[in-house]
Every structure is written in structure tokens, then in C-alpha cells.
Design a protein around this motif. Sequence first.
Motif, PDB file in Angstrom:
ATOM      1  N   TYR A 105      82.343 -98.846 -28.130  1.00  0.00           N
ATOM      2  CA  TYR A 105      82.420 -97.387 -28.040  1.00  0.00           C
ATOM      3  C   TYR A 105      83.207 -96.988 -26.783  1.00  0.00           C
ATOM      4  CZ  TYR A 105      78.538 -98.314 -31.188  1.00  0.00           C
ATOM      5  OH  TYR A 105      77.761 -98.801 -32.220  1.00  0.00           O
ATOM      6  N   VAL A 156      88.821 -97.572 -17.564  1.00  0.00           N
ATOM      7  CA  VAL A 156      89.394 -97.349 -18.895  1.00  0.00           C
ATOM      8  C   VAL A 156      89.819 -98.668 -19.535  1.00  0.00           C
ATOM      9  CG1 VAL A 156      91.355 -96.349 -20.143  1.00  0.00           C
ATOM     10  CG2 VAL A 156      90.117 -94.978 -18.471  1.00  0.00           C
ATOM     11  N   VAL A 208      83.947 -94.447 -21.311  1.00  0.00           N
ATOM     12  CA  VAL A 208      84.684 -93.738 -20.253  1.00  0.00           C
ATOM     13  C   VAL A 208      83.915 -92.486 -19.816  1.00  0.00           C
ATOM     14  CG1 VAL A 208      86.792 -92.464 -19.712  1.00  0.00           C
ATOM     15  CG2 VAL A 208      86.924 -94.616 -20.987  1.00  0.00           C
ATOM     16  N   ARG A 209      83.397 -91.736 -20.797  1.00  0.00           N
ATOM     17  CA  ARG A 209      82.666 -90.510 -20.463  1.00  0.00           C
ATOM     18  C   ARG A 209      81.399 -90.805 -19.666  1.00  0.00           C
ATOM     19  NH1 ARG A 209      83.453 -89.241 -25.874  1.00  0.00           N
ATOM     20  NH2 ARG A 209      81.210 -89.426 -26.301  1.00  0.00           N
ATOM     21  N   CYS A 259      86.693-100.481 -20.607  1.00  0.00           N
ATOM     22  CA  CYS A 259      85.992 -99.771 -21.678  1.00  0.00           C
ATOM     23  C   CYS A 259      86.630-100.044 -23.040  1.00  0.00           C
ATOM     24  CB  CYS A 259      85.975 -98.263 -21.401  1.00  0.00           C
ATOM     25  SG  CYS A 259      84.690 -97.737 -20.222  1.00  0.00           S
ATOM     26  N   ARG A 260      87.908-100.353 -23.043  1.00  0.00           N
ATOM     27  CA  ARG A 260      88.596-100.661 -24.304  1.00  0.00           C
ATOM     28  C   ARG A 260      88.051-101.930 -24.954  1.00  0.00           C
ATOM     29  NH1 ARG A 260      94.359 -99.440 -21.680  1.00  0.00           N
ATOM     30  NH2 ARG A 260      94.475 -97.199 -22.021  1.00  0.00           N
ATOM     31  N   ASN A 298      85.422 -94.586 -25.937  1.00  0.00           N
ATOM     32  CA  ASN A 298      85.455 -93.191 -25.463  1.00  0.00           C
ATOM     33  C   ASN A 298      84.148 -92.801 -24.786  1.00  0.00           C
ATOM     34  OD1 ASN A 298      88.065 -92.839 -26.439  1.00  0.00           O
ATOM     35  ND2 ASN A 298      87.369 -92.107 -28.432  1.00  0.00           N
TER      36      ASN A 298
END
Length: 207
Positions: free
Chosen positions: A47, A39, A52-53, A42-43, A49
Motif C-alpha cells: 500500500y 517514497v 507515504v501518507r 514505500c514503493r 500511497n
Amino acid sequence: MEANNKVILVLLISVLPHIILSSATSASAKEYDTKAYVVSWCRTTLYPNLCVRSLSRYVRSGAMQNPRDLARFALKASLYRAKYTKAFLLKEVKNLETLRPQYYALVHDCLTQIRDSVNQLSLAIAELDRVNKRGEVNLEWHINNLQTWTSTALTDAETCVSQFPGRRMSKLKATIKGKVKNVEETTSNALAFIEHYAAARYRARRP
């Protein structure tokens, strides 16, 4: 003898749940640490979100603990989406040639782009594995290959998306655009992680 066996059995029954609980707690903590690590990185992508998915399926393995792991799993996630989209387009283009010829050329061109994305991403994953095995030998050359192939895969997806401008379009076009856009965005995230990985490798070489 029988009494001793009963004592041992009672001890096992009393201790076993604690062992299982301890093991489960340790695994859960490891998974939590990996997720937090993913997480946080990914920030830094465009993109977060989606990042993370797309990486969540790999979190349970606990394998993502450094920039190389993130880059590799991000590439795998992007390749998975590209292969899925390629299969979808291949199926659609066969139907369109006779049923809706006005869409055939457009979708066929898009399929060509996504096929190339699949090839480029496959090359990038193989190159990342070679970098890991060969250490510092020709590091710049390997990193350049990684960046070039992933960037080309991204350009392929962007080119396809650009053929579906605006929002008002048929259901088929909207579906194709959505799937290819997903490939574009996951590949963009993978490229960001490759840049992080390259920076980490170059920093590690400093005296």
C-alpha cells in the motif's frame, strides 16, 4: 564607539537574512531527501500511497535515514491508527449494547481483536528499541519477536475486516470496516519494513 556599533549593526542586518536563508535551504533539502527516501521504500510495500501518507508526519524530523528508522516509524504509524480505532470501537460498543444489540457481538469481537493489535504493536516497538541497544546479542530471537508480534497484529485486523464481507452494509459497519482496514494496511506496511530491517541486519553480519 557609537560609530563602530552602527557599523556592526549594519553588518548584522545585511548578513542575517543570508544566514537564515542558508539554514532554511539546508533544512528544506534535508526534508526533501528524507521524503524521497521514504517514497522510494514505500514503493516496495503493498500500500505505497497509504505508506507515504502515514509516514509524512515524521518526515520533517529528518529521522528516517535507514531501515530501522523506517520500521520504527511505520510501527508507530500503525499503532496510532490502531489506538484511534480502538477508541472509536470502545465508544460504539457502549452505545450498541442497548440501542442496537444485533450489532453488539460483532463490534465487541472486533474491539477485542484491535485491543490485541494495540498490545502486539506496542510490544514490537519496545522490541525494536531493545534490538538497537543490544546490538548482535540474540539478534535472531529479537527479530523473530518483532516479526511475530507485528504479524499477529496484522492477523487481528484481518480477522476483524473479514467479519464485514461485501460492499452492501450499514453506514456503521462500513465505517468500522474502513477504520480497521486502515489498521490492517498500515500494519502490513510496517511488517514489510521489518522484513527489510531484518535483511539489512543479517547482511551487516556477513564477513
